[in-house]
Write an enzyme that holds these catalytic residues in place. Structure first.
Site, PDB file in Angstrom:
ATOM      1  N   ARG A  31       4.318  -1.556   0.513  1.00  0.00           N
ATOM      2  CA  ARG A  31       3.887  -0.233   0.038  1.00  0.00           C
ATOM      3  C   ARG A  31       2.493  -0.311  -0.577  1.00  0.00           C
ATOM      4  O   ARG A  31       2.182  -1.250  -1.322  1.00  0.00           O
ATOM      5  CB  ARG A  31       4.891   0.331  -0.975  1.00  0.00           C
ATOM      6  N   ASP A  32       1.676   0.688  -0.233  1.00  0.00           N
ATOM      7  CA  ASP A  32       0.324   0.773  -0.774  1.00  0.00           C
ATOM      8  C   ASP A  32       0.398   0.960  -2.293  1.00  0.00           C
ATOM      9  O   ASP A  32       1.221   1.727  -2.798  1.00  0.00           O
ATOM     10  CB  ASP A  32      -0.423   1.953  -0.126  1.00  0.00           C
ATOM     11  N   ILE A  33      -0.480   0.261  -3.008  1.00  0.00           N
ATOM     12  CA  ILE A  33      -0.484   0.317  -4.466  1.00  0.00           C
ATOM     13  C   ILE A  33      -0.942   1.689  -4.968  1.00  0.00           C
ATOM     14  O   ILE A  33      -0.646   2.073  -6.103  1.00  0.00           O
ATOM     15  CB  ILE A  33      -1.392  -0.814  -5.026  1.00  0.00           C
ATOM     16  N   VAL A  98     -10.436  -3.027   1.869  1.00  0.00           N
ATOM     17  CA  VAL A  98      -9.864  -4.376   1.884  1.00  0.00           C
ATOM     18  C   VAL A  98     -10.156  -5.008   3.245  1.00  0.00           C
ATOM     19  O   VAL A  98      -9.775  -4.464   4.294  1.00  0.00           O
ATOM     20  CB  VAL A  98      -8.343  -4.337   1.618  1.00  0.00           C
ATOM     21  N   HIS A 102      -5.640  -3.760   8.495  1.00  0.00           N
ATOM     22  CA  HIS A 102      -4.372  -3.136   8.099  1.00  0.00           C
ATOM     23  C   HIS A 102      -4.237  -1.761   8.725  1.00  0.00           C
ATOM     24  O   HIS A 102      -5.217  -1.061   8.957  1.00  0.00           O
ATOM     25  CB  HIS A 102      -4.247  -3.046   6.578  1.00  0.00           C
ATOM     26  N   HIS A 104      -2.414   1.876   8.089  1.00  0.00           N
ATOM     27  CA  HIS A 104      -1.737   2.746   7.121  1.00  0.00           C
ATOM     28  C   HIS A 104      -0.688   3.583   7.856  1.00  0.00           C
ATOM     29  O   HIS A 104      -0.989   4.216   8.870  1.00  0.00           O
ATOM     30  CB  HIS A 104      -2.729   3.735   6.484  1.00  0.00           C
TER      31      HIS A 104
END
Ligand code: DGP
Length: 116
Positions: A31-33, A98, A102, A104
């Site tokens: 999970r994205d922070i 980042v 990745h 999303h």
């Protein structure tokens, strides 16, 4: 291959905490922070790639797994029918922050259309 300075490599290795929702030999999902939707999961290759610019035919199996895990995660999140968005940011103009490739996965409410 891990990059020692990469925060996402450390997440793959379990060296820093994350809310992992999936991991196999190719990819890790967590999970994205800073979630931008009720479901906001990041799907990343276990081996360090900076961005989509690093992809070669050698990465086909891993890149395929990054996508084929999506319906599995969407089913677990209950967003198969309601739908979701997939976003990959690359480089400065793509708003990539980042530097570990990745994907999303965003869902859980209707999102504004970002392309006009
Ligand atoms: P971007 O590079 O702009 O495509 O997005 C990077 C995303 O990574 C951003 O939504 C926040 C997330 N993020 C950054 N650091 C961490 C972290 O340490 N843990 C988690 N779970 N997510 C992070």
């Amino acid at each position: 291959m891990a990059n020692q300075d990469c925060i996402f490599c450390k997440i793959v290795a379990g060296e820093i905490p994350s809310d992992k929702v999936f991991q196999d030999e190719w990819v890790t999902a967590f999970r994205d922070i800073n979630p931008l939707a009720p479901t906001h999961i990041l799907i990343i290759p276990n081996n360090h790639l900076t961005s989509t610019n690093d992809l070669t035919p050698y990465h086909a199996a891993m890149a395929g797994r990054m996508l084929t895990v999506v319906p599995e995660l969407a089913a677990k999140e209950g967003i198969v029918e309601s739908g979701y968005r997939l976003i990959m940011n690359t480089g400065p103009d793509g708003n990539q922050v980042v530097m570990h490739m990745h994907l999303h996965l965003l869902g859980g409410h209707r999102m504004k259309h970002a392309m006009g």
